[in-house]
Scaffold this motif. Structure first.
Motif, PDB file in Angstrom:
ATOM      1  N   HIS A 116      36.894  44.917  49.012  1.00  0.00           N
ATOM      2  CA  HIS A 116      35.928  44.120  48.247  1.00  0.00           C
ATOM      3  C   HIS A 116      35.526  44.793  46.943  1.00  0.00           C
ATOM      4  N   ARG A 117      35.951  46.061  46.761  1.00  0.00           N
ATOM      5  CA  ARG A 117      35.607  46.771  45.515  1.00  0.00           C
ATOM      6  C   ARG A 117      36.834  47.117  44.680  1.00  0.00           C
ATOM      7  N   ILE A 118      38.000  46.633  45.085  1.00  0.00           N
ATOM      8  CA  ILE A 118      39.241  46.965  44.378  1.00  0.00           C
ATOM      9  C   ILE A 118      39.703  45.750  43.576  1.00  0.00           C
ATOM     10  N   TYR A 119      40.010  45.983  42.307  1.00  0.00           N
ATOM     11  CA  TYR A 119      40.450  44.926  41.402  1.00  0.00           C
ATOM     12  C   TYR A 119      41.669  45.403  40.613  1.00  0.00           C
ATOM     13  N   ARG A 120      42.479  44.437  40.199  1.00  0.00           N
ATOM     14  CA  ARG A 120      43.601  44.771  39.325  1.00  0.00           C
ATOM     15  C   ARG A 120      43.231  44.392  37.894  1.00  0.00           C
ATOM     16  N   ILE A 121      43.549  45.276  36.961  1.00  0.00           N
ATOM     17  CA  ILE A 121      43.280  44.998  35.555  1.00  0.00           C
ATOM     18  C   ILE A 121      44.336  44.035  35.031  1.00  0.00           C
ATOM     19  N   GLU A 122      43.871  42.899  34.517  1.00  0.00           N
ATOM     20  CA  GLU A 122      44.784  41.904  33.961  1.00  0.00           C
ATOM     21  C   GLU A 122      44.301  41.491  32.577  1.00  0.00           C
ATOM     22  N   ARG A 123      45.257  41.046  31.775  1.00  0.00           N
ATOM     23  CA  ARG A 123      44.939  40.555  30.434  1.00  0.00           C
ATOM     24  C   ARG A 123      45.423  39.122  30.282  1.00  0.00           C
ATOM     25  N   GLU A 124      44.691  38.371  29.494  1.00  0.00           N
ATOM     26  CA  GLU A 124      45.071  37.004  29.170  1.00  0.00           C
ATOM     27  C   GLU A 124      45.246  36.902  27.667  1.00  0.00           C
ATOM     28  N   LEU A 125      46.339  36.265  27.248  1.00  0.00           N
ATOM     29  CA  LEU A 125      46.654  36.129  25.833  1.00  0.00           C
ATOM     30  C   LEU A 125      46.685  34.655  25.466  1.00  0.00           C
ATOM     31  N   PHE A 126      45.886  34.273  24.452  1.00  0.00           N
ATOM     32  CA  PHE A 126      45.822  32.893  23.971  1.00  0.00           C
ATOM     33  C   PHE A 126      46.275  32.908  22.509  1.00  0.00           C
ATOM     34  N   ARG A 127      47.447  32.281  22.284  1.00  0.00           N
ATOM     35  CA  ARG A 127      47.976  32.348  20.914  1.00  0.00           C
ATOM     36  C   ARG A 127      48.927  31.190  20.669  1.00  0.00           C
ATOM     37  N   ASP A 128      48.703  30.482  19.539  1.00  0.00           N
ATOM     38  CA  ASP A 128      49.572  29.369  19.154  1.00  0.00           C
ATOM     39  C   ASP A 128      49.738  28.369  20.296  1.00  0.00           C
ATOM     40  N   ASN A 129      48.616  28.024  20.926  1.00  0.00           N
ATOM     41  CA  ASN A 129      48.625  27.063  22.035  1.00  0.00           C
ATOM     42  C   ASN A 129      49.438  27.551  23.230  1.00  0.00           C
ATOM     43  N   LEU A 130      49.734  28.840  23.268  1.00  0.00           N
ATOM     44  CA  LEU A 130      50.461  29.425  24.393  1.00  0.00           C
ATOM     45  C   LEU A 130      49.508  30.310  25.177  1.00  0.00           C
ATOM     46  N   TYR A 131      49.633  30.245  26.496  1.00  0.00           N
ATOM     47  CA  TYR A 131      48.790  31.073  27.369  1.00  0.00           C
ATOM     48  C   TYR A 131      49.686  31.922  28.250  1.00  0.00           C
ATOM     49  N   SER A 132      49.350  33.173  28.391  1.00  0.00           N
ATOM     50  CA  SER A 132      50.098  34.036  29.307  1.00  0.00           C
ATOM     51  C   SER A 132      49.125  34.968  30.019  1.00  0.00           C
ATOM     52  N   ARG A 133      49.443  35.229  31.275  1.00  0.00           N
ATOM     53  CA  ARG A 133      48.633  36.135  32.097  1.00  0.00           C
ATOM     54  C   ARG A 133      49.469  37.383  32.377  1.00  0.00           C
ATOM     55  N   TRP A 134      48.910  38.535  32.077  1.00  0.00           N
ATOM     56  CA  TRP A 134      49.645  39.799  32.173  1.00  0.00           C
ATOM     57  C   TRP A 134      48.995  40.685  33.237  1.00  0.00           C
ATOM     58  N   PRO A 135      49.629  40.832  34.401  1.00  0.00           N
ATOM     59  CA  PRO A 135      49.071  41.741  35.409  1.00  0.00           C
ATOM     60  C   PRO A 135      49.494  43.195  35.184  1.00  0.00           C
TER      61      PRO A 135
END
Length: 876
Positions: A129-148
């Protein structure tokens, strides 16, 4: 004569007497006790009176309790006898009730086991319950990507900047060539990790010190099976294992034996190396993406509050590195966001890109949970429907009981007890059936579900409670329906079958078959989509291509001579080497940009040699493929796909001859061709921009296209050539079409499960239909006899008995079709490339349900219609 004084008796004892007394005796008993108590008080005093009152009150209460237990036991025994006699007397209906409900319960159990397992992923970690993965989200030119994935610098920077983060650990997927004790080379996938893995996660060592096992460079921990495989012994701590490291053999010290990673973990491994074995200098770029970073936050820390603070991390640490992503009037926080993704959610909400392993699907959990509930509803409806349908058969029994003094409440309890008894008989049968179904399920789908999960007290309590509730709810309607009639009406022979009851049964049948039709439409739709996937052109020819893994640098160095041997065989069409092949789970990616623009474009990369497009039979839209005949085709020459050319703002023809700046060559890479889009990933997603980069030395797989004739003879030739060229390398291969099929394992599994559930739902619904038809035929026995005497044909009687049910099933189709279309259309939205549902699917569903339903009641109706009229008229 003096009047004796009346005294008030002890209040608690008096309440006990009132509570236990029968209502019509209550007043006289209390009055007698009060009178005797007052007499003793007057003659012998309060103490003797109190002792007498309490003593006799307790004796009376015990006597009443004994009588209540005895008579309640006798009544229960009597009710059980009645239930048993009804069960034996009406074997068909009893079998339908028990067997139908048992199937529904067993399906519910099996799906519940699967759902419980899916929901249990990563919860075995004490600190989950205290462990998380660092992820990034990129929003560019109407494109979305999720980076784990992140770079290597994130871990320490996060710990330094945020005291709420008390620990962190990194996982870096690596592959190494390992030489075993027999001098054979194996390609082993593993993770390079921080030693903090053992502090954060509940991954443990059977042998070795978890505090320091991976604290030093060139250390490794592995499972006992791998220790035996590579070193020949299980107790390998302190031994050395030879890795191919930067082209040289390097000894790694075995510092621990790993316990098996639990099945319900989103990440699996059987070997780990210390991440400190790598020098940090080459991996200090903030824009690098190659490993998974997990953080452990302190107790009572708010995830939402910490995520808000991460905005500071983005603006201070990342904005200077990602400045080229910013457009006019847009801040870094509109383009790039950082998130803490809970570890317990990773399996059911996997990232579409660069996920550590193929995950599950929360939508699948919802779908199959709904299926379990729907099938259980069908089974319960059968129970209620048949119970109410046969109400008139027990109406006289109920009326006689009421005549001799039975109360409505007692009769209702009796019928609910019978219903609960049948429910628990179904429950016992369901446990037996579940154990058989689970063995078949595990065998078909290569899983390891077990009923032992239900042995936990909370799960067993839930199952027993659910069965009890099903029994009570299923018995409520017939219990109240049967007891509402006046005895005089029933004993006079007044019929009970009113329009309300008929409407109720009709609605039940319609709902049952509607659910079955929805499942059948789902089955056909999934099958149609799978057929579409299998037959749709992927942009390359997946047939007759054999993939050979490259485990060591030695294979890469001698690939040329191996290829020359292969192409001499007339049954081998072509051969090529590459870093990736279609249907891989992970791909390399980087940024390229036009010479006249600073805007970077993310591309997936396939490093390959000259014969790649020919081996996979890809279509060149413009330009050409790589060729040895052109001296300008040197390492770094590039071929784009359609999506990449479009992303750079070119048509395929315009892209040829252009140059791109990228990280893999000193000079700008020249575009020599544009290949037609090919689905190197699943058809769930549109083809993303990618490029083939000429790099003959970066080899991880060899692809060989062979002729379809004499496949095994050709493979035997390849094996001999392999063993001659690489005598210490193990020979392994796999066909490309099987790798592509693996991309759709979850859909194939869903298709098989839809078939199974559709068949079972139809079976349960038809069991109920059979019972209703039999009952209807029984009710109309005299009518049928009279009609036949008056000249009615067998066909006429069959139509008479069947037409009502056929109308119900037609109506069920009309109800189910829009619901099924909506649900399956939502499911198809998961695919970028998908089939159309089409009207034929609904007609097939209607045909299947109608055919099965007609087959179900045709035998019973013909049997009834062919009976001799004299027997019908003697009925009752």
């Amino acid at each position: 004569m003096a009047v004796k004084r009346r005294y008030k008796s002890p209040g608690l004892a008096r309440k006990l007497l009132k509570l236990m007394s029968v209502h019509y005796e209550k007043h006289s008993i209390i009055e007698d006790f009060e009178e005797t108590f007052s007499e003793i008080m007057n003659s012998d005093g309060r103490i003797r009176a109190m002792c007498w009152y309490w003593g006799n009150a307790l004796k009376s209460v015990l006597g009443y309790l004994k009588l209540i237990v005895y008579w309640r036991g006798m009544m229960l025994k009597n009710h059980l006898k009645i239930a048993y006699r009804n069960f034996i007397r009406h074997k068909l209906y009893s079998f339908i009730n028990v067997f139908g409900l048992a199937i529904g319960l067993s399906i519910c159990m099996i799906i519940s086991l699967w759902v419980l397992r899916e929901l249990s992923y990563d919860r075995f970690h004490e600190k989950a319950h205290r462990i998380y993965r660092i992820e990034r989200e990129l929003f560019r030119d109407n494109l979305y990507s999720r980076w784990p994935i992140t770079g290597g610098r994130y871990k320490q920077a996060l710990i330094d900047d945020y005291p709420e983060i008390e620990n962190a650990s990194r996982f870096w997927r690596r592959e190494f060539a390992i030489r075993d004790h027999d001098n054979f080379v194996h390609r082993q996938e593993m993770f390079a990790v921080d030693n903090s893995i053992f502090e954060m996660f509940d991954f443990h060592l059977e042998d070795g010190d978890e505090q320091s096992a991976l604290a030093d460079p060139m250390t490794v921990v592995l499972t006992r099976e791998n220790a035996i495989k590579y070193l020949g012994i299980g107790d390998a701590v302190g031994k050395s294992l030879s890795f191919e490291w930067d082209g040289e053999l390097v000894d790694f010290m075995v510092t621990g034996i790993l316990e098996q990673v639990p099945e319900n973990s989103h990440i699996h491994f059987d070997m780990l190396v210390s991440i400190v074995s790598y020098k940090e200098e080459p991996y200090t770029d903030w824009r690098s993406n190659y490993l998974y970073t997990y953080v452990q936050i302190q107790e009572n820390t708010s995830k939402q509050d910490l995520e808000k603070k991460l905005k500071t991390f983005v603006s201070q640490r990342l904005e200077p590195e990602y400045g080229d992503l910013l457009l006019q009037d847009r801040s870094i926080h509109e383009v790039l966001k950082m998130h803490l993704f809970p570890i317990i959610d990773i399996h059911l909400h996997p990232s579409p890109n660069w996920e550590v392993e193929a995950g599950g699907s929360i939508s699948s959990v919802y779908i199959f949970s709904c299926i379990a509930v729907l099938i259980l509803i069908i089974a319960c409806m059968n129970f209620v429907n048949l119970s109410t349908a046969r109400a008139s058969k027990r109406a006289k029994e109920v009326s006689l009981r009421k005549t001799v003094g039975a109360e409505k409440q007692q009769l209702r309890v009796q019928f609910i007890q019978e219903s609960v008894l049948l429910a628990f008989a179904s429950f016992v049968l369901a446990l037996v059936m579940s154990s058989l179904f689970i063995q078949a399920y595990n065998g078909i789908f290569a899983e390891s579900l077990s009923l032992s999960a239900f042995l936990q007290l909370k799960h067993m309590f839930f199952l027993v409670g659910a069965t009890f509730i099903v029994g009570v709810l299923a018995g409520l309607y017939p219990a109240f329906y049967l007891t509402r009639f006046e005895p005089v009406e029933v004993l006079k022979g007044i019929q009970l079958s009113g329009s309300g009851k008929s409407v109720f049964r009709r609605n039940m049948v319609i709902i049952q078959f509607s659910i079955s039709i929805i499942l059948i439409v789902g089955m056909f739709t999934v099958y149609k989509q799978m057929k579409y996937i299998q037959t749709r052109s992927l942009g390359f020819d997946k047939e007759n291509v054999v993939i050979f893994p490259v485990r060591s640098q030695k294979i890469a160095q001698n690939y040329g001579s191996f290829r020359n041997k292969l192409i001499q065989n007339a049954h081998i069409i072509s051969a090529s080497a590459s870093s990736e092949v279609p249907a891989d789970f992970h791909y390399s990616n980087t940024y390229f940009s036009r010479l006249d623009s600073d805007e970077p474009v993310s591309l997936y990369l396939f490093f390959c040699d000259y014969d790649y497009t020919e081996t996979y039979r890809m279509e060149i839209l413009a330009g050409r493929s790589f060729s040895r005949d052109f001296t300008t085709d040197t390492e770094g020459t590039i071929i784009l796909n359609e999506s990449a050319a479009h992303r750079f703002g070119w048509t395929p023809e315009e892209a040829v001859g252009k140059r791109l700046e990228g990280p893999y060559s000193e000079d700008a890479a020249q575009v020599v061709g544009v290949v037609k889009n090919f689905n190197y990933k699943s058809l769930r997603r549109e083809v993303e921009p990618m490029a083939l980069l000429l790099s003959p030395d970066y080899i991880r797989a060899i692809s060989v296209r062979i002729k379809p004739s004499d496949v095994w003879k050709t493979l035997s030739f390849i094996q001999k050539s392999w063993e001659t060229t690489f005598p210490s390398e193990r020979f392994e291969y796999r066909f490309l079409d099987s790798r592509v099929s693996q991309l759709y394992e979850s859909e194939k599994k869903m298709q098989d499960l839809f078939v199974i559930f559709s068949v079972l739902s139809i079976l349960i619904a038809c069991l109920g239909l059979l019972g209703l038809v039999s009952f209807t035929a029984e009710l109309k026995t005299k009518e049928i006899g009279i009609r036949k005497v008056l000249g009615a044909s067998t066909g006429h009687v069959v139509v008479l008995l069947s037409k009502e049910f056929i109308k119900w099933i037609i109506l069920a189709n009309l109800v189910a079709w829009p619901l099924a279309w909506f649900m399956m259309n939502k499911w198809l939205q998961n695919f970028a490339y998908r089939t159309e549902i089409g009207w034929i699917v609904f007609l097939l569903a209607a045909f299947v349900t109608m055919a099965i339903a007609i087959f179900t009641f045709i035998f019973q109706t013909i049997k009834t219609a062919c009976a001799k009229p004299v027997n019908s008229l003697r009925y009752e």
